[in-house]
Design a protein around this motif. Structure first.
Motif, PDB file in Angstrom:
ATOM      1  N   GLY A   1     -35.744 -33.200  20.691  1.00  0.00           N
ATOM      2  CA  GLY A   1     -35.496 -32.027  19.855  1.00  0.00           C
ATOM      3  C   GLY A   1     -35.806 -30.730  20.583  1.00  0.00           C
ATOM      4  O   GLY A   1     -35.045 -29.749  20.483  1.00  0.00           O
ATOM      5  N   ASN A   2     -36.916 -30.707  21.321  1.00  0.00           N
ATOM      6  CA  ASN A   2     -37.276 -29.493  22.064  1.00  0.00           C
ATOM      7  C   ASN A   2     -36.258 -29.183  23.162  1.00  0.00           C
ATOM      8  O   ASN A   2     -35.930 -28.017  23.415  1.00  0.00           O
ATOM      9  CB  ASN A   2     -38.668 -29.652  22.677  1.00  0.00           C
ATOM     10  N   ASP A   3     -35.775 -30.228  23.808  1.00  0.00           N
ATOM     11  CA  ASP A   3     -34.784 -30.020  24.869  1.00  0.00           C
ATOM     12  C   ASP A   3     -33.483 -29.465  24.288  1.00  0.00           C
ATOM     13  O   ASP A   3     -32.884 -28.526  24.830  1.00  0.00           O
ATOM     14  CB  ASP A   3     -34.525 -31.341  25.598  1.00  0.00           C
ATOM     15  N   ILE A   4     -33.049 -30.033  23.164  1.00  0.00           N
ATOM     16  CA  ILE A   4     -31.828 -29.533  22.512  1.00  0.00           C
ATOM     17  C   ILE A   4     -32.031 -28.087  22.062  1.00  0.00           C
ATOM     18  O   ILE A   4     -31.145 -27.239  22.200  1.00  0.00           O
ATOM     19  CB  ILE A   4     -31.450 -30.435  21.323  1.00  0.00           C
ATOM     20  N   ARG A   5     -33.225 -27.786  21.514  1.00  0.00           N
ATOM     21  CA  ARG A   5     -33.506 -26.417  21.060  1.00  0.00           C
ATOM     22  C   ARG A   5     -33.362 -25.412  22.210  1.00  0.00           C
ATOM     23  O   ARG A   5     -32.780 -24.333  22.032  1.00  0.00           O
ATOM     24  CB  ARG A   5     -34.923 -26.346  20.487  1.00  0.00           C
ATOM     25  N   GLU A   6     -33.870 -25.759  23.387  1.00  0.00           N
ATOM     26  CA  GLU A   6     -33.793 -24.841  24.530  1.00  0.00           C
ATOM     27  C   GLU A   6     -32.343 -24.548  24.911  1.00  0.00           C
ATOM     28  O   GLU A   6     -31.987 -23.406  25.230  1.00  0.00           O
ATOM     29  CB  GLU A   6     -34.541 -25.431  25.725  1.00  0.00           C
ATOM     30  N   HIS A   7     -31.496 -25.562  24.850  1.00  0.00           N
ATOM     31  CA  HIS A   7     -30.097 -25.357  25.240  1.00  0.00           C
ATOM     32  C   HIS A   7     -29.305 -24.634  24.149  1.00  0.00           C
ATOM     33  O   HIS A   7     -28.389 -23.865  24.460  1.00  0.00           O
ATOM     34  CB  HIS A   7     -29.456 -26.696  25.598  1.00  0.00           C
ATOM     35  N   LEU A   8     -29.652 -24.857  22.889  1.00  0.00           N
ATOM     36  CA  LEU A   8     -29.017 -24.082  21.820  1.00  0.00           C
ATOM     37  C   LEU A   8     -29.406 -22.606  21.931  1.00  0.00           C
ATOM     38  O   LEU A   8     -28.567 -21.710  21.749  1.00  0.00           O
ATOM     39  CB  LEU A   8     -29.427 -24.637  20.450  1.00  0.00           C
ATOM     40  N   GLN A   9     -30.667 -22.350  22.236  1.00  0.00           N
ATOM     41  CA  GLN A   9     -31.113 -20.970  22.395  1.00  0.00           C
ATOM     42  C   GLN A   9     -30.410 -20.307  23.581  1.00  0.00           C
ATOM     43  O   GLN A   9     -30.098 -19.110  23.545  1.00  0.00           O
ATOM     44  CB  GLN A   9     -32.631 -20.925  22.594  1.00  0.00           C
ATOM     45  N   ALA A  10     -30.153 -21.081  24.612  1.00  0.00           N
ATOM     46  CA  ALA A  10     -29.433 -20.540  25.771  1.00  0.00           C
ATOM     47  C   ALA A  10     -28.027 -20.095  25.377  1.00  0.00           C
ATOM     48  O   ALA A  10     -27.523 -19.074  25.865  1.00  0.00           O
ATOM     49  CB  ALA A  10     -29.372 -21.585  26.881  1.00  0.00           C
ATOM     50  N   ILE A  11     -27.372 -20.854  24.486  1.00  0.00           N
ATOM     51  CA  ILE A  11     -26.045 -20.456  23.996  1.00  0.00           C
ATOM     52  C   ILE A  11     -26.143 -19.148  23.231  1.00  0.00           C
ATOM     53  O   ILE A  11     -25.329 -18.235  23.410  1.00  0.00           O
ATOM     54  CB  ILE A  11     -25.442 -21.572  23.116  1.00  0.00           C
ATOM     55  N   VAL A  12     -27.154 -19.029  22.368  1.00  0.00           N
ATOM     56  CA  VAL A  12     -27.356 -17.791  21.608  1.00  0.00           C
ATOM     57  C   VAL A  12     -27.558 -16.609  22.552  1.00  0.00           C
ATOM     58  O   VAL A  12     -27.027 -15.515  22.339  1.00  0.00           O
ATOM     59  CB  VAL A  12     -28.577 -17.925  20.668  1.00  0.00           C
ATOM     60  N   ASP A  13     -28.305 -16.826  23.618  1.00  0.00           N
ATOM     61  CA  ASP A  13     -28.660 -15.740  24.534  1.00  0.00           C
ATOM     62  C   ASP A  13     -27.538 -15.365  25.493  1.00  0.00           C
ATOM     63  O   ASP A  13     -27.733 -14.538  26.385  1.00  0.00           O
ATOM     64  CB  ASP A  13     -29.911 -16.124  25.329  1.00  0.00           C
ATOM     65  N   GLY A  14     -26.376 -15.983  25.322  1.00  0.00           N
ATOM     66  CA  GLY A  14     -25.217 -15.588  26.117  1.00  0.00           C
ATOM     67  C   GLY A  14     -25.083 -16.275  27.454  1.00  0.00           C
ATOM     68  O   GLY A  14     -24.272 -15.864  28.284  1.00  0.00           O
ATOM     69  N   ARG A  15     -25.853 -17.310  27.690  1.00  0.00           N
ATOM     70  CA  ARG A  15     -25.713 -18.043  28.939  1.00  0.00           C
ATOM     71  C   ARG A  15     -24.479 -18.945  28.862  1.00  0.00           C
ATOM     72  O   ARG A  15     -23.915 -19.122  27.782  1.00  0.00           O
ATOM     73  CB  ARG A  15     -26.990 -18.826  29.215  1.00  0.00           C
ATOM     74  N   PRO A  16     -23.998 -19.495  29.994  1.00  0.00           N
ATOM     75  CA  PRO A  16     -22.710 -20.213  30.010  1.00  0.00           C
ATOM     76  C   PRO A  16     -22.599 -21.262  28.899  1.00  0.00           C
ATOM     77  O   PRO A  16     -23.363 -22.230  28.865  1.00  0.00           O
ATOM     78  CB  PRO A  16     -22.684 -20.851  31.396  1.00  0.00           C
ATOM     79  N   PHE A  17     -21.637 -21.063  28.020  1.00  0.00           N
ATOM     80  CA  PHE A  17     -21.489 -21.927  26.847  1.00  0.00           C
ATOM     81  C   PHE A  17     -21.229 -23.373  27.237  1.00  0.00           C
ATOM     82  O   PHE A  17     -21.899 -24.297  26.762  1.00  0.00           O
ATOM     83  CB  PHE A  17     -20.348 -21.403  25.970  1.00  0.00           C
ATOM     84  N   ASN A  18     -20.226 -23.591  28.088  1.00  0.00           N
ATOM     85  CA  ASN A  18     -19.822 -24.961  28.420  1.00  0.00           C
ATOM     86  C   ASN A  18     -20.957 -25.756  29.051  1.00  0.00           C
ATOM     87  O   ASN A  18     -21.110 -26.954  28.800  1.00  0.00           O
ATOM     88  CB  ASN A  18     -18.615 -24.936  29.360  1.00  0.00           C
ATOM     89  N   THR A  19     -21.762 -25.089  29.872  1.00  0.00           N
ATOM     90  CA  THR A  19     -22.860 -25.781  30.551  1.00  0.00           C
ATOM     91  C   THR A  19     -23.837 -26.375  29.544  1.00  0.00           C
ATOM     92  O   THR A  19     -24.193 -27.557  29.610  1.00  0.00           O
ATOM     93  CB  THR A  19     -23.599 -24.815  31.491  1.00  0.00           C
ATOM     94  N   HIS A  20     -24.271 -25.566  28.594  1.00  0.00           N
ATOM     95  CA  HIS A  20     -25.310 -26.006  27.659  1.00  0.00           C
ATOM     96  C   HIS A  20     -24.737 -26.859  26.526  1.00  0.00           C
ATOM     97  O   HIS A  20     -25.382 -27.810  26.069  1.00  0.00           O
ATOM     98  CB  HIS A  20     -26.050 -24.786  27.119  1.00  0.00           C
ATOM     99  N   TYR A  21     -23.528 -26.539  26.088  1.00  0.00           N
ATOM    100  CA  TYR A  21     -22.880 -27.355  25.050  1.00  0.00           C
ATOM    101  C   TYR A  21     -22.637 -28.772  25.564  1.00  0.00           C
ATOM    102  O   TYR A  21     -22.985 -29.765  24.904  1.00  0.00           O
ATOM    103  CB  TYR A  21     -21.566 -26.696  24.631  1.00  0.00           C
TER     104      TYR A  21
END
Length: 301
Positions: free
Chosen positions: A206-226
């Motif tokens: 859950g924590n790992d998924i949360r970090e990558h979802l937050q990265a999407i919110v923060d404008g980091r590369p969508f495809n990478t984290h999705y």
């Protein structure tokens, strides 16, 4: 009388033309010649050719000296310098006329010397004791990996495997003969867990998924984290249900698109809970429960 006068004029004109012709011929055949040497380019890198040619009038023999002991007797041609330096190229025509030109030969630029062309591929996180795969990309033949745990070079393979013995955050350094500075990567090593400690596993996921979802919110590369979440935890299923703040439901793909477009840089992902279903052998997340809030609500408080 008129005819005689006309003949005299024609004779004088012909004599003048003959004198002019003789003068031109004398100038052509007896005037001093100049060497018409062409040498291009005058600045090259080692391994690049220079082109030489001569257009000197009435030339019969040529001697090109390239300043390093090499010579050529051809009128036109090309030549490649094998060492960097400044060379005086000399052309001798008909054993008497000559001309010189300086050629600058630079050290060959290493097109792979840029650090951007030597790359590594490695995960952003792994578990303590997990065998991690690292991959190096580029034209290099000598690879030196430092995984940040021992303080020394840990591997000289292009694609090494390594297992971290302690949790923490480590900086991975990759150097080759083509890099001026190390290629860097940060990897987070999570605490080891046992198969029976299912609660800890779900929290870590859950924590790992949360970090990558937050990265999407923060404008980091969508495809990478999705794609990271989709492939690592959802078994490639974009239709997994996502419940937000216990009431709003959506499929995973639509939820992530909403984070990217609507919630961009305005949302904080607080926690992510995962549901693996009732099958103990199931390795895929079946549902995500997300709690989140808007950033502006923090400033109002």
């Amino acid at each position: 009388m008129g005819k005689i006068y006309t003949r005299k004029i024609l004779f004088v004109a012909a004599a003048m033309l003959l004198c002019i012709l003789i003068a031109v011929l004398i100038r052509i055949f007896f005037s001093s010649r100049t060497v018409r040497m062409t040498l291009t380019p005058i600045e090259v890198e080692v391994g690049e050719p220079i082109y030489y040619a001569d257009s000197t009038r009435r030339a019969n023999s040529w001697l090109w000296e390239f300043g390093n002991g090499d010579v050529s007797h051809e009128r036109n041609g090309q030549y490649v310098f094998k060492e960097p330096g400044r060379y005086q190229v000399r052309l001798q025509v008909d054993h008497s006329l000559e001309k010189k030109q300086i050629i600058t030969v630079r050290k060959k630029t290493n097109t792979y010397g840029s650090d951007q062309l030597v790359k590594m591929k490695a995960p952003a996180s792994a578990f303590q004791g997990e065998i991690v795969s690292f991959k190096g990309y580029g034209p290099s033949k000598e690879w030196r990996w430092q995984f940040g745990e021992s303080g020394i070079v840990d591997s000289r393979e292009q694609n090494p495997l390594y297992a971290y013995s302690e949790p923490g955050e480590y900086e991975v350094l990759l150097t080759t003969e083509d890099t001026q500075y190390p290629v860097r990567h940060t990897i987070k090593i999570l605490s080891q867990y046992t198969e029976n400690d299912s609660t800890d596993v779900l929290v870590i996921i859950g924590n790992d998924i949360r970090e990558h979802l937050q990265a999407i919110v923060d404008g980091r590369p969508f495809n990478t984290h999705y794609n990271y979440i989709l492939k690592k935890y959802l078994c490639g299923n974009p239709d997994i249900a996502v419940t937000v703040n216990n009431h709003k439901k959506n499929d995973f793909y639509s939820y992530c698109q909403g984070l990217k477009i609507i919630a961009r840089k305005k949302t904080v992902i607080d926690e992510v809970f995962v549901d693996m279903g009732d099958d103990l052998n199931n390795e895929c997340v079946m549902q995500l429960m997300v709690t989140q809030h808007e950033r502006f609500s923090e400033s109002k408080k």
